[in-house]
Write an enzyme that holds these catalytic residues in place. Structure first.
Site, PDB file in Angstrom:
ATOM      1  N   TYR A  52       0.868  -1.322  -0.120  1.00 42.58           N
ATOM      2  CA  TYR A  52       0.016   0.115  -0.152  1.00 42.58           C
ATOM      3  C   TYR A  52       0.874   1.289  -0.141  1.00 42.58           C
ATOM      4  CZ  TYR A  52      -4.867  -0.874   0.274  1.00 42.58           C
ATOM      5  OH  TYR A  52      -6.291  -1.030  -0.052  1.00 42.58           O
ATOM      6  N   GLU A  54      -0.411   4.936  -0.280  1.00 47.56           N
ATOM      7  CA  GLU A  54      -1.095   6.118  -0.673  1.00 47.56           C
ATOM      8  C   GLU A  54      -0.211   7.318  -0.597  1.00 47.56           C
ATOM      9  OE1 GLU A  54      -2.521   3.705   1.228  1.00 47.56           O
ATOM     10  OE2 GLU A  54      -4.785   3.647   1.120  1.00 47.56           O
ATOM     11  N   ASP A 197      -7.733  13.025 -25.052  1.00 46.95           N
ATOM     12  CA  ASP A 197      -7.736  11.487 -24.496  1.00 46.95           C
ATOM     13  C   ASP A 197      -6.973  10.614 -25.520  1.00 46.95           C
ATOM     14  OD1 ASP A 197      -8.126   8.965 -23.873  1.00 46.95           O
ATOM     15  OD2 ASP A 197     -10.476   9.235 -23.437  1.00 46.95           O
ATOM     16  N   THR A 223      -4.704   5.422 -21.345  1.00 46.64           N
ATOM     17  CA  THR A 223      -4.587   4.212 -21.023  1.00 46.64           C
ATOM     18  C   THR A 223      -3.228   3.766 -21.392  1.00 46.64           C
ATOM     19  OG1 THR A 223      -5.456   3.234 -23.098  1.00 46.64           O
ATOM     20  CG2 THR A 223      -7.032   3.175 -21.086  1.00 46.64           C
ATOM     21  N   LYS A 226      -3.465  -1.123 -24.997  1.00 50.80           N
ATOM     22  CA  LYS A 226      -3.981  -0.656 -26.322  1.00 50.80           C
ATOM     23  C   LYS A 226      -2.826  -0.516 -27.222  1.00 50.80           C
ATOM     24  CE  LYS A 226      -8.385   1.583 -25.212  1.00 50.80           C
ATOM     25  NZ  LYS A 226      -8.452   2.418 -23.888  1.00 50.80           N
ATOM     26  N   ARG A 232      -2.645  -2.985 -18.310  1.00 52.07           N
ATOM     27  CA  ARG A 232      -4.119  -2.337 -18.337  1.00 52.07           C
ATOM     28  C   ARG A 232      -3.820  -0.984 -17.125  1.00 52.07           C
ATOM     29  NH1 ARG A 232      -7.566  -5.189 -21.054  1.00 52.07           N
ATOM     30  NH2 ARG A 232      -9.142  -3.539 -20.919  1.00 52.07           N
TER      31      ARG A 232
HETATM   32  N1  DSN Z   1     -12.770  -0.229 -24.259  1.00 48.83           N
HETATM   33  C1  DSN Z   1     -12.062   0.535 -25.006  1.00 48.83           C
HETATM   34  C2  DSN Z   1     -12.226   0.499 -26.564  1.00 48.83           C
HETATM   35  O1  DSN Z   1     -12.322  -0.604 -27.115  1.00 48.83           O
HETATM   36  O2  DSN Z   1     -12.165   1.240 -27.169  1.00 48.83           O
HETATM   37  C3  DSN Z   1     -12.044   1.849 -24.566  1.00 48.83           C
HETATM   38  O3  DSN Z   1     -13.024   1.807 -23.476  1.00 48.83           O
END
Ligand code: DSN
Length: 413
Positions: A52, A54, A197, A223, A226, A232
């Protein structure tokens, strides 16, 4: 004494083995998915999951932090270098929390945000009515024109009329390069904070094949999985003047203890993304997506937004093949190809069975597939859609796809 997962919990172990096999033998074309490296997964499964912490490096609320501080500082340093950012907060648990952190840092309840319409490629967390954000803040929308490009004139008109406090760019299904400067000039004109974003395209930006929005926007969220191919997770990058309020909004404002194992894995992913090989990877993604666009067009699929400048294509499959998005997703699943149904601009159909499908190439590019394989995959997609009621053809395609997938290893497995 029992130690291994297989010995302690054979049921879970079996399910994981099945998923492993699915990932190895299936064709992963979901635009937001990828395969993290073994090194990333090792950090993710490390002892940092026990800790932990914080607070922030040097200012924690619990003892025993010399190594959490070291690993978080490392992730921050690499994130800043990768995206040339003035400040990085690597604690957001994922993209949706990262966006909420920014909203809560900048806005008061009922303040206005100008964001992209979901069916035009925006994202749920950009204020879709079903979200918590939409219950707290007041979202207004901008859209794309019929040629598929963002309608900047209309965007400016809406911004001048609505005077939003925050102007939000970024998307999860929009496939074209946007004009960062033009967007931020409008935000400056109406004195709105500008936010981007970049979740979908972060890896392409890190690989320097798409312009970097960080120098233009006040705040950028992403994120870390991707196209960026990390664990993630989420991250907020911002100009120095926003650093204090962003950090405060993340902790203690929105989140509790950061997931340090995840932050360690982010540090690893950022290191990988700084390597020259990642640039090659990003370049190959663009080339593969262009091939996919060209091939599918050749088979009569209607490509939305006039084409692609990134890692994915959006297809009006109902308009071009008379098959709904849901039906196409099911048929392609049957032959071992994973894609997702998706809304198209101003979709007359429902979000649960829309007119479109979204196809992306980051995962198969990680496996080493190139133009030759993309041509074959496009042929298979067309054949499956054309023969959607012919089980014999679908079975044959499934075998061919499994065979090709077996030839390409998955780095993390
Ligand atoms: N789930 C992601 C997507 O497929 O674009 C974004 O939230």
């Amino acid at each position: 004494m029992k130690h291994s997962l297989k010995q302690i919990d054979p049921k879970t172990a079996r399910i994981i083995e099945k998923e492993k096999r699915r990932q190895l033998e299936g064709m992963e074309l979901i635009a937001s998915e990828n395969y993290a490296s073994k090194a990333v997964m090792e950090a993710l499964g490390s002892v940092f999951t026990n800790k932990y912490s914080e607070g922030y490096p040097g200012k924690r609320y619990y003892g025993g932090q010399p190594f959490t501080d070291a690993v978080e500082n490392l992730a921050i340093k690499r994130a800043k270098k990768l995206f040339r950012a003035e400040h990085a907060n690597v604690q957001p648990l994922s993209g949706a929390p990262a966006n909420m952190i920014v909203y809560s840092a900048i806005l008061k309840p009922r303040d206005k945000v100008l964001g992209m319409d979901l069916s035009h490629g925006g994202h749920l967390t950009h204020g879709h009515p079903v979200t918590l954000a939409a219950k707290i803040y007041n979202f207004v929308r901008y859209k794309t024109k019929t040629d598929g490009l963002i309608d900047y004139k209309e965007l400016e008109k809406i911004a001048v009329r609505e005077k939003p406090k925050l102007m939000l760019a970024g998307f999860s299904a929009y496939t074209r390069q946007m004009d960062y400067k033009r967007f931020c000039d409008v935000a400056k004109k109406v004195r709105a904070v500008s936010m981007f974003d970049m979740a979908h395209i972060a890896g392409l930006i890190a690989g320097r094949v798409i312009p970097n929005p960080v120098p233009y926007f006040d705040i950028v969220t992403t994120t870390t999985h991707k196209t960026l191919r990390g664990p993630r997770g989420g991250m907020v990058l911002c100009k120095k003047e926003f650093a204090r309020i962003i950090d405060k909004a993340c902790f203690p404002g929105f989140q509790g203890g950061p997931h340090m194992n995840n932050i360690a894995a982010k540090a690893v992913a950022f290191k990988e993304a700084l390597e020259p090989s990642f640039r090659k990877y990003a370049k190959q993604i663009l080339s593969n997506a262009k091939t996919l666009e060209r091939e599918l067009r050749r088979y009569g699929f209607k490509i939305m937004f006039g084409g692609t400048d990134n890692h994915m294509v959006l297809i009006d499959i109902f308009g071009s093949k008379g098959v709904s998005g849901k039906e196409a997703e099911t048929v392609l699943d049957e032959i071992g190809i994973s894609i997702n149904k998706n809304m198209i601009p101003d979709d007359p159909r429902s979000p649960t069975d829309p007119s479109g499908i979204r196809i992306g190439v980051p995962a198969i590019t990680t496996r080493g597939m190139k133009e030759k394989e993309i041509k074959q995959i496009s042929k298979w997609i067309n054949e499956a859609i054309e023969n959607r009621n012919n089980k014999r053809v679908l079975r044959k395609l499934r075998k061919e796809i499994t065979k090709m997938c077996r030839r390409f290893s998955v780095p993390g497995i």
